[in-house]
Scaffold this motif. Structure first.
Motif, PDB file in Angstrom:
ATOM      1  N   THR A   2      -2.577  15.837  17.653  1.00  0.00           N
ATOM      2  CA  THR A   2      -2.256  14.747  18.322  1.00  0.00           C
ATOM      3  C   THR A   2      -0.725  14.449  17.977  1.00  0.00           C
ATOM      4  N   ASN A   3      -0.404  13.628  18.886  1.00  0.00           N
ATOM      5  CA  ASN A   3       0.982  13.239  18.611  1.00  0.00           C
ATOM      6  C   ASN A   3       1.175  11.752  17.797  1.00  0.00           C
ATOM      7  N   LYS A   4       2.389  11.786  17.012  1.00  0.00           N
ATOM      8  CA  LYS A   4       2.514  10.644  16.198  1.00  0.00           C
ATOM      9  C   LYS A   4       2.630   9.495  16.768  1.00  0.00           C
ATOM     10  N   ASN A   5       2.031   8.350  16.652  1.00  0.00           N
ATOM     11  CA  ASN A   5       2.342   6.976  17.175  1.00  0.00           C
ATOM     12  C   ASN A   5       3.187   6.290  16.473  1.00  0.00           C
ATOM     13  N   ASP A   6       4.504   6.228  16.729  1.00  0.00           N
ATOM     14  CA  ASP A   6       5.430   5.530  16.020  1.00  0.00           C
ATOM     15  C   ASP A   6       5.150   3.879  15.713  1.00  0.00           C
TER      16      ASP A   6
END
Length: 57
Positions: A2-6
């Motif tokens: 999963t991509n990191k949600n900033d």
């Protein structure tokens, strides 16, 4: 993966920082006016009693 949600990560860090425990500010240890008056009356009565004893002796 999963991509990191900033934005979510920043929001979580901000909430944690706001909720952290802070030591409470120290209160001034002032006695109430009744306590001070009572202490003064007791002190004066003891002093007058001693003075009366010394004068009559």
């Amino acid at each position: 993966m999963t991509n990191k949600n900033d934005l979510l990560h920043q929001d979580i860090l901000e909430k944690i920082e706001n909720e952290r425990y802070e030591k409470p500010k120290k209160k001034k240890n002032r006695h109430s006016i009744l306590y001070i008056i009572l202490a003064a009356i007791i002190i004066f009565s003891a002093l007058f009693s001693l003075m009366r004893y010394l004068i009559s002796w």
